[in-house]
Design a protein around this motif. Sequence first.
Motif, mmCIF file in Angstrom:
data_model
loop_
_atom_site.group_PDB
_atom_site.id
_atom_site.type_symbol
_atom_site.label_atom_id
_atom_site.label_comp_id
_atom_site.label_asym_id
_atom_site.label_seq_id
_atom_site.Cartn_x
_atom_site.Cartn_y
_atom_site.Cartn_z
ATOM 1 N N PRO A 94 0.814 -1.210 0.000
ATOM 2 C CA PRO A 94 0.000 0.000 0.000
ATOM 3 C C PRO A 94 0.856 1.272 0.000
ATOM 4 C CG PRO A 94 -0.118 -1.115 2.139
ATOM 5 C CD PRO A 94 0.662 -1.999 1.228
ATOM 6 N N ASP A 95 0.302 2.311 -0.541
ATOM 7 C CA ASP A 95 0.974 3.608 -0.587
ATOM 8 C C ASP A 95 0.401 4.458 0.549
ATOM 9 O OD1 ASP A 95 1.943 6.118 -1.194
ATOM 10 O OD2 ASP A 95 1.645 5.888 -3.364
ATOM 11 N N GLU A 96 1.149 4.504 1.666
ATOM 12 C CA GLU A 96 0.638 5.174 2.870
ATOM 13 C C GLU A 96 0.279 6.634 2.607
ATOM 14 O OE1 GLU A 96 0.113 3.451 5.595
ATOM 15 O OE2 GLU A 96 1.137 1.610 4.921
ATOM 16 N N ALA A 97 1.037 7.271 1.729
ATOM 17 C CA ALA A 97 0.821 8.699 1.481
ATOM 18 C C ALA A 97 -0.558 8.977 0.889
ATOM 19 C CB ALA A 97 1.898 9.236 0.543
ATOM 20 N N ALA A 98 -1.132 7.973 0.223
ATOM 21 C CA ALA A 98 -2.432 8.206 -0.422
ATOM 22 C C ALA A 98 -3.577 8.235 0.597
ATOM 23 C CB ALA A 98 -2.696 7.113 -1.464
ATOM 24 N N ILE A 99 -3.372 7.581 1.756
ATOM 25 C CA ILE A 99 -4.484 7.397 2.705
ATOM 26 C C ILE A 99 -5.123 8.719 3.165
ATOM 27 C CG2 ILE A 99 -5.197 6.393 4.934
ATOM 28 C CD1 ILE A 99 -2.982 4.246 4.456
ATOM 29 N N PRO A 100 -4.327 9.638 3.780
ATOM 30 C CA PRO A 100 -4.970 10.873 4.260
ATOM 31 C C PRO A 100 -5.583 11.700 3.130
ATOM 32 C CG PRO A 100 -2.563 11.027 4.467
ATOM 33 C CD PRO A 100 -2.875 9.615 4.095
ATOM 34 N N ILE A 101 -4.978 11.652 1.957
ATOM 35 C CA ILE A 101 -5.513 12.438 0.831
ATOM 36 C C ILE A 101 -6.893 11.910 0.453
ATOM 37 C CG2 ILE A 101 -5.096 13.221 -1.549
ATOM 38 C CD1 ILE A 101 -2.099 12.707 -1.072
ATOM 39 N N VAL A 102 -7.008 10.593 0.367
ATOM 40 C CA VAL A 102 -8.302 10.004 -0.030
ATOM 41 C C VAL A 102 -9.358 10.277 1.045
ATOM 42 C CG1 VAL A 102 -9.524 7.862 -0.567
ATOM 43 C CG2 VAL A 102 -7.246 8.261 -1.500
ATOM 44 N N LEU A 103 -8.974 10.166 2.324
ATOM 45 C CA LEU A 103 -9.954 10.429 3.381
ATOM 46 C C LEU A 103 -10.461 11.868 3.296
ATOM 47 C CD1 LEU A 103 -8.424 8.434 6.382
ATOM 48 C CD2 LEU A 103 -10.135 7.715 4.696
ATOM 49 N N ASP A 104 -9.560 12.802 3.007
ATOM 50 C CA ASP A 104 -9.972 14.207 2.825
ATOM 51 C C ASP A 104 -10.909 14.365 1.635
ATOM 52 O OD1 ASP A 104 -8.582 15.102 4.952
ATOM 53 O OD2 ASP A 104 -6.978 16.115 3.809
ATOM 54 N N VAL A 105 -10.555 13.709 0.539
ATOM 55 C CA VAL A 105 -11.386 13.814 -0.670
ATOM 56 C C VAL A 105 -12.796 13.289 -0.380
ATOM 57 C CG1 VAL A 105 -11.746 12.835 -2.988
ATOM 58 C CG2 VAL A 105 -9.507 13.727 -2.356
ATOM 59 N N ILE A 106 -12.875 12.173 0.328
ATOM 60 C CA ILE A 106 -14.192 11.599 0.639
ATOM 61 C C ILE A 106 -15.018 12.612 1.434
ATOM 62 C CG2 ILE A 106 -15.402 9.816 1.985
ATOM 63 C CD1 ILE A 106 -13.132 7.883 1.222
ATOM 64 N N GLU A 107 -14.404 13.233 2.445
ATOM 65 C CA GLU A 107 -15.130 14.226 3.249
ATOM 66 C C GLU A 107 -15.588 15.399 2.399
ATOM 67 O OE1 GLU A 107 -16.575 14.016 6.141
ATOM 68 O OE2 GLU A 107 -15.777 11.980 5.928
ATOM 69 N N GLU A 108 -14.677 15.872 1.568
ATOM 70 C CA GLU A 108 -14.963 17.031 0.724
ATOM 71 C C GLU A 108 -16.123 16.731 -0.238
ATOM 72 O OE1 GLU A 108 -11.234 18.590 -0.902
ATOM 73 O OE2 GLU A 108 -12.363 18.772 -2.783
ATOM 74 N N VAL A 109 -16.049 15.574 -0.898
ATOM 75 C CA VAL A 109 -17.093 15.231 -1.870
ATOM 76 C C VAL A 109 -18.420 14.987 -1.151
ATOM 77 C CG1 VAL A 109 -17.809 13.604 -3.678
ATOM 78 C CG2 VAL A 109 -15.413 14.284 -3.497
ATOM 79 N N LYS A 110 -18.347 14.367 0.019
ATOM 80 C CA LYS A 110 -19.569 14.141 0.809
ATOM 81 C C LYS A 110 -20.238 15.472 1.110
ATOM 82 C CE LYS A 110 -19.356 10.148 3.916
ATOM 83 N NZ LYS A 110 -18.782 9.825 5.254
ATOM 84 N N GLN A 111 -19.431 16.425 1.593
ATOM 85 C CA GLN A 111 -19.986 17.735 1.934
ATOM 86 C C GLN A 111 -20.552 18.432 0.715
ATOM 87 O OE1 GLN A 111 -17.225 20.057 4.203
ATOM 88 N NE2 GLN A 111 -17.464 18.704 5.975
ATOM 89 N N GLN A 112 -19.806 18.355 -0.371
ATOM 90 C CA GLN A 112 -20.230 19.034 -1.578
ATOM 91 C C GLN A 112 -21.496 18.407 -2.164
ATOM 92 O OE1 GLN A 112 -16.809 19.725 -3.945
ATOM 93 N NE2 GLN A 112 -17.535 21.810 -4.087
#
Length: 363
Positions: free
Chosen positions: A333-351
């Motif tokens: 796994p690419d650890e660096a991708a994890i926080p970015i994806v979690l942020d994207v999910i929150e952002e898209v959910k809100q939007q």
Amino acid sequence: MGRKTAFLYHDDFLKYQFGENHPFQPIREKMTLDTLQSLGVFDEDNVVMTPRQVDLDILMTVHSEGYIEQVEELSKLGGLLDRGDTPASPGLYEGALMAVGATADAARGVARGEFDHAFNSAGGLHHAFPDRAAGFCVFNDIAVAVRILQKEFGIGRIAVIDTDAHHGDGTQSIFYYEDVLTISLHRYGRAFFPGSGDSNEIGEMEGSGYNINIPLPHGVDDDLFLRAYNSIVIPALQAYLPDIIIHQFGVDGHYTDPLTDMKLTTRGYAELVNRTHELAHELCGGKYLVLGGGGYDLDATRRAWSIMYCIISGISVDDPQLRELHDQKTPSPDEAAIPIVLDVIEEVKQQSLSNLEKLRHHA
Ligand SMILES: [Zn+2]
Ligand SMILES: [Zn+2]
């Protein structure tokens, strides 16, 4: 009526090609057919169907006459259809008409209830715009299917899910002002083709809220991809309540794909199709049209598409038959991708949360 699943195939698919050194190789479609035949998947319910070329009248519901003529001419003379990666060659026009024709026949068969599900591996050409080619895509068969469902069958609620590693920009642009639900999960960034697909592109006017982008970083694996899918795509479909689901099933997010630097495996793709297939039965009487798309590691593409077809034709996701088709390795796994994806999910959910409410009211 039985639970039928159609596999569309015609040798003219092989004419849809851009040269032997080009990443797009239509032989992967024949390889998928051969694999499924050798597994003995086809029977009276799971059938291979021979498509016809698309009618020009139908093609013109999406593309301009001038552009269609230009493709016909250039495929005789040679030349570039876009700025560089989609060259024209003899036979390309016929190949493109057959690729779109297969999607058209598949859409009609599903709409009429002749079969529940259908797969056209030559379709999913999501980068094509009404008057131009891009990214190996000449005509947008996804948009043609939507127009057929609307005009010939009066179907109002159509969901297009695009899980190719690239943004479905042509499809987005065609339906940006309409209430067709278009959802694309893709790698996103200025340096990555086509560069569009940010989460704030949500549609306009009648289409406002009906376009959902889930922009992902490179290195996304099965777990992260499915997390994004479960958090956004499933609730969006449950709110929209489609009459039919069209799924662009490009598999160039596979970890061995040479173009994308993503980390999905055949197990992630199996789970993705398994969930979408179940949702289609839950929400829209099983009406589920699957199309191809990207896939530049030919063997991984053949395996992922064969597994997908087995699952929609009723073979369980854990069936031992599928074991030899799956990847034998798992990428780290690419650890660096994890926080970015979690942020994207929150952002898209809100939007899309307020929009999801709107979709619910509309239903
Ligand atoms: Zn792609
Ligand atoms: Zn089914």
